[in-house]
Design an enzyme around this catalytic site. Structure first.
Site, PDB file in Angstrom:
ATOM      1  N   HIS A 184      34.752  39.529  35.068  1.00 49.59           N
ATOM      2  CA  HIS A 184      34.688  40.308  36.128  1.00 49.59           C
ATOM      3  C   HIS A 184      35.195  41.725  36.549  1.00 49.59           C
ATOM      4  O   HIS A 184      34.693  42.491  36.893  1.00 49.59           O
ATOM      5  CB  HIS A 184      34.574  39.379  37.996  1.00 49.59           C
ATOM      6  CG  HIS A 184      34.836  40.281  39.199  1.00 49.59           C
ATOM      7  ND1 HIS A 184      35.919  40.483  39.623  1.00 49.59           N
ATOM      8  CD2 HIS A 184      33.895  40.315  39.767  1.00 49.59           C
ATOM      9  CE1 HIS A 184      35.529  41.065  40.972  1.00 49.59           C
ATOM     10  NE2 HIS A 184      34.057  41.075  40.865  1.00 49.59           N
TER      11      HIS A 184
ATOM     12  N   GLU B 235      32.867  43.993  34.608  1.00 43.86           N
ATOM     13  CA  GLU B 235      32.494  44.774  35.077  1.00 43.86           C
ATOM     14  C   GLU B 235      32.989  46.183  36.139  1.00 43.86           C
ATOM     15  O   GLU B 235      31.704  47.285  36.247  1.00 43.86           O
ATOM     16  CB  GLU B 235      31.762  43.871  35.709  1.00 43.86           C
ATOM     17  CG  GLU B 235      30.317  44.494  36.785  1.00 43.86           C
ATOM     18  CD  GLU B 235      30.782  43.265  38.107  1.00 43.86           C
ATOM     19  OE1 GLU B 235      30.162  44.289  38.669  1.00 43.86           O
ATOM     20  OE2 GLU B 235      31.061  41.836  37.955  1.00 43.86           O
ATOM     21  N   HIS B 236      34.097  45.647  36.437  1.00 45.22           N
ATOM     22  CA  HIS B 236      34.313  46.863  37.750  1.00 45.22           C
ATOM     23  C   HIS B 236      35.024  47.875  36.312  1.00 45.22           C
ATOM     24  O   HIS B 236      34.728  49.024  36.964  1.00 45.22           O
ATOM     25  CB  HIS B 236      35.897  46.284  38.054  1.00 45.22           C
ATOM     26  CG  HIS B 236      35.579  45.748  40.232  1.00 45.22           C
ATOM     27  ND1 HIS B 236      36.070  45.637  41.271  1.00 45.22           N
ATOM     28  CD2 HIS B 236      34.300  44.709  40.186  1.00 45.22           C
ATOM     29  CE1 HIS B 236      35.497  44.832  41.467  1.00 45.22           C
ATOM     30  NE2 HIS B 236      34.492  44.292  41.114  1.00 45.22           N
TER      31      HIS B 236
ATOM     32  N   GLU C 270      39.140  42.191  47.059  1.00 47.34           N
ATOM     33  CA  GLU C 270      38.258  40.843  47.206  1.00 47.34           C
ATOM     34  C   GLU C 270      37.976  39.379  46.808  1.00 47.34           C
ATOM     35  O   GLU C 270      37.415  38.903  47.277  1.00 47.34           O
ATOM     36  CB  GLU C 270      36.842  41.801  46.269  1.00 47.34           C
ATOM     37  CG  GLU C 270      35.708  40.736  45.790  1.00 47.34           C
ATOM     38  CD  GLU C 270      34.595  41.402  44.948  1.00 47.34           C
ATOM     39  OE1 GLU C 270      33.934  41.323  43.852  1.00 47.34           O
ATOM     40  OE2 GLU C 270      35.612  41.893  43.740  1.00 47.34           O
TER      41      GLU C 270
END
Length: 418
Positions: free
Chosen positions: A46, A49-50, A126
């Site tokens: 993840h 991805e960022h 997040e």
């Protein structure tokens, strides 16, 4: 028409021409997610991805966003437990812009140390935001105890402890290992010239190389259990789980019909019994979370803590009713029509079609056409319906998770789906 091509380096390309739309949906799918991590690097997929949005050698993060905004396009990404997808949606006249931006991000992202530090803070926020979403938390809590020794039980976002350890070197090293050509599918759906699109994608993705990926998923074994997370919120969030069905097998279609009747909509048994008849919940539904080798069938409800024992018993009664109050041929036919309608109506969106062909080719090594899917749904019989019920709803395999500030009247020692 759907066409599949393999580039010399192993990247697969799937395209579908939809001449009656004016848009193009374009996605780069990577067979990598939180399931491919260890407890020590949980959340790295993840995080990568960022980082692909944080700037390349020729574009800053602002320039990436501005280039897409200038053509009215959409650019986004998501990470799941088994894959990551980067995608765009533009007018058909702007596919070249989308391809240029997304391929630049995919191959040339800098992973700059200062950007990593800033993004670390974003992801920590997040995680905090996710902690404030008790519905998602209840599902993750259940999966954590149903797959306690497998990465499937880990969070996609990672933990504050693991996030703190990511840097340029380990992010790039992990991406190099997992973003190999054999793990990549490029999917395009919309108003396209398939030959021209294939030529452009070949130019952009056909020459990059990578070492063969040797990662092998460990077998995931469902383990029933109970979890409770204390949170100072008004409602109690309940998630009940059973062993589900893996992706891409015929049983998954019968299970979709089971889900439709049990908790898949406003006419489902759970919704009608618990919300409409008893007025005990606002939200109650079910679904199957499927993976390449396993699955979890989930029932979720949000309720007043004082009603938890009654709601849990009503859910278990409706599950038992799938055997004792057997459905009629007419009810099964209705569920099948719902499934076909939902699927075929979703295909009016180019984005949904890109998602379907990209994900299934990546994870199942095939693309299921609309006609094939309708045939699979039509083939669901009363025998296959109840065979799946027998396989899924085993009392000794029930799991339960609760998120809230108290469990109200619930006594887990006396509760069971007997």
């Amino acid at each position: 028409m759907i066409k599949i091509n393999s580039l010399p380096n192993g990247v697969r390309v799937v395209t579908e021409t939809i001449p009656f739309v004016r848009s193009v949906s374009f996605g780069v799918w990577v067979r990598n997610g939180s399931r491919n991590e260890s407890p020590e690097n949980n959340g790295i997929s993840h995080f990568i991805e960022h980082m692909l949005f944080k700037g390349t050698e020729k574009r800053s993060a602002m320039e990436i966003a501005d280039t897409m905004d200038a053509v009215g396009g959409q650019l986004n990404a998501f990470t799941s437990k088994e894959y990551t997808c980067y995608f765009t949606r533009t007018l058909d006249t702007h596919f070249d812009v989308a391809l240029d931006v997304l391929s630049d991000m995919f191959f040339n992202s800098k992973f700059d140390a200062s950007d990593i530090e800033k993004e670390r803070g974003v992801i920590l926020e997040e995680i905090s935001m996710y902690e404030d979403a008790p519905e998602d938390l209840a599902v993750d809590l259940l999966q954590a105890h149903t797959f306690p020794q497998n990465p499937l039980g880990m969070s996609i976002l990672g933990t504050p402890e693991t996030i703190s350890g990511f840097n340029t070197n380990n992010l790039k090293k992990f991406a190099a290992a997992r973003y190999s050509p054999q793990n990549v599918v490029v999917a395009v759906a919309g108003n396209i010239d398939e030959n021209a699109v294939l030529e452009k994608i070949t130019a952009a993705f056909g020459s990059y190389a990578g070492e063969p990926d040797t990662f092998a998923n460990s077998a995931a074994t469902y383990t029933p259990g109970f979890s409770f997370r204390e949170k100072d919120i008004e409602q109690l969030h309940l998630c009940m789980g059973f062993p589900g069905i893996k992706s891409g097998v015929d049983d998954s279609y019968a299970l979709a019909a089971v889900n439709t009747i049990l908790g898949g909509g406003m006419s489902s048994r759970l919704f009608q019994k618990i919300r409409e008849e008893h007025g005990l919940v606002y939200a109650v539904y079910s679904y199957n979370a499927s993976y390449i080798d396993t699955g979890v069938f989930l029932v979720y409800a949000a309720l007043n803590p004082d009603n938890v024992q009654e709601v849990a018993e009503l859910i278990s009664n409706e599950v038992r009713g799938m055997f004792t109050e057997k459905i009629t041929a007419e009810q099964l036919a209705k569920a099948k029509e719902q499934l076909k309608s939902n699927f075929l109506l979703s295909l009016e969106s180019a984005a949904n079609r890109m998602n379907s062909i990209g994900r299934t080719l990546l994870m199942l090594d095939k693309v299921i056409t609309p006609d094939e899917l309708v045939e699979k749904i039509d083939a669901i019989s009363m025998d296959s319906f109840f065979a799946v019920c027998d396989k899924i709803f085993k009392p000794d395999q029930m799991s339960l998770s609760l998120v809230g500030k108290n469990m109200g009247s619930f006594n887990r020692d006396t509760f069971a789906m007997k």
